[in-house]
Design a protein around this motif. Structure first.
Motif: not given
Length: 389
Positions: A135, A155-156, A172-173, A183, A185, A188
């Motif tokens: 993150n 990560g986020n 992530g988010s 984004k 995916a 991740a």
């Protein structure tokens, strides 16, 4: 130099199982030689990492402001007050590298600033990318020379920040208010382009190689033991472009020490390695000679805690928690670090003669080997043509 005859080469290719179990003293010697060769290769790779990276922290880097001029590779980052990474230098730099400006295996919490496109001494630019496996907190971008800052996170994105004309990709988010981030995916954990997985592998290699380097340096024969900094080092016994000395804990921690005195007779082009003894060390005196930055390695192989102030020359302390109160100029390796002063280029740029390299066959040996392989290849092709299994 041993020369493999054709029959030996054939045996190597068709009967590996028989060769896998050494039963004689020769086999044991070969195993020992292979182990030593592996250790040397790891140490050499560790030294190369110190040429390319300004700061390597094998576990956690904790910062409060400050800056790192060159490239940084850490396991975890706890950064406050916009620590600058990749600020560059127009004078001293580092070796060309595929390492990013900032690499973090796990999370990068707090706030930091990515400097993109800044000078790597006279060796181009440092790059423009921060690559984070986990993150990310708050990121600020500062680019020059037409560069675009790039953030790649597995990560986020936990805090809103401005992307502007830079590139941000995450796996992530993302917190609300981050406009322009994309984004992906696959970045991740477990994804096809898992950012963290690749960084984990690199950190494992760095940890192994840098510990191997520190151990190898600690075991090199010493020209003498430094118990005081009052006199210049005696380089008369130095060979092959490097000199190794041992320094006592008392000499390093002496409040009246003047470390610059030691190097007044250092021959040009010579690498100096100082193996400093002790587990809990606090630098006593001062080091002010900028000429030491790229030609001296201070190896703290025993250290668990190390505190320095203004420091010149590379620090190799892979088992220690390092704290600095002023700028360090050179390559830095530590287990953990509390950054309370800046980290400056240039990185280590001396010779690597103290790390043994594998023997290379003489030209005549190469010729005979090639003849042997050619003959073996012809025999194999003939067997195939005849349908022989």
């Amino acid at each position: 130099m041993r020369i493999l005859c054709l029959s030996a080469i054939a045996a190597l290719l068709v009967a590996p199982a028989a060769l896998a179990k050494p039963t004689s003293s020769t086999g044991k010697a070969t195993t020992a030689t292979a182990a030593a060769t592996t250790a040397n290769a790891k140490a050499a790779a560790g030294l190369q990492a110190m040429r390319e990276l300004n700061l390597i922290v094998l576990d956690t880097l904790t910062t409060n402001g400050q800056e790192v001029e060159g490239r940084t590779f850490v396991n975890k980052l706890v950064s406050q007050n916009f620590t600058n990474f990749g600020i560059g230098s127009s004078t001293q730099g580092s070796a060309s590298s595929r390492y990013d400006v900032l690499s973090v295996v796990g999370n990068a919490t707090g706030s930091f600033r990515l400097k993109a496109g800044y000078a790597n001494g006279q060796n181009g630019t440092l790059g423009n990318t921060a690559r984070i496996g986990g993150n990310v907190g708050y990121v600020d971008f500062n680019a020059t020379n037409g560069a675009v800052g790039v953030l790649v996170a597995g990560g986020n994105l936990t805090t809103s920040f401005n992307v502007n004309n830079n590139s941000v990709t995450y796996g992530g988010s993302a917190a609300s208010g981050i406009n322009g981030a994309r984004k992906d995916a696959t970045l991740a954990a477990g994804g096809a382009n898992d950012v963290g997985a690749g960084l984990v592998i690199r950190m494992s290699e760095l940890t192994t190689n840098l510990n191997a380097l520190s151990t190898q340096l600690a075991n090199l024969p010493s020209l003498g033991t430094i118990t005081s900094t009052n006199n210049a080092l005696n380089y008369s016994g130095a060979t092959d472009g490097f000199a190794v000395f041992t320094m006592t804990e008392a000499a390093f921690t002496n409040q009246n020490a003047n470390f610059d005195n030691l190097f007044t007779r250092m021959p040009s082009g010579t690498t100096t390695i100082i193996n400093v003894l002790g587990t809990n060390l606090v630098q006593g005196g001062n080091i002010n000679n900028k000429a030491l930055n790229q030609s001296v390695i201070w190896n703290f192989n025993q250290a668990q805690n190390l505190s320095v102030k203004g420091f010149h020359g590379s620090i190799l302390a892979p088992k220690a928690t390092l704290t600095n109160s002023s700028a360090i100029e050179g390559s830095i390796v530590a287990l953990n670090m509390r950054l309370n002063g800046e980290v400056h280029l240039g990185t280590y740029n001396g010779n690597g003669n103290f790390v043994p390299t594998n023997a290379v066959p003489e030209p005549a040996s190469w010729a005979m080997l090639l003849v042997g392989f050619g003959a073996l290849g012809a025999a194999i092709r003939k067997r195939r043509a005849l349908g022989i299994a």
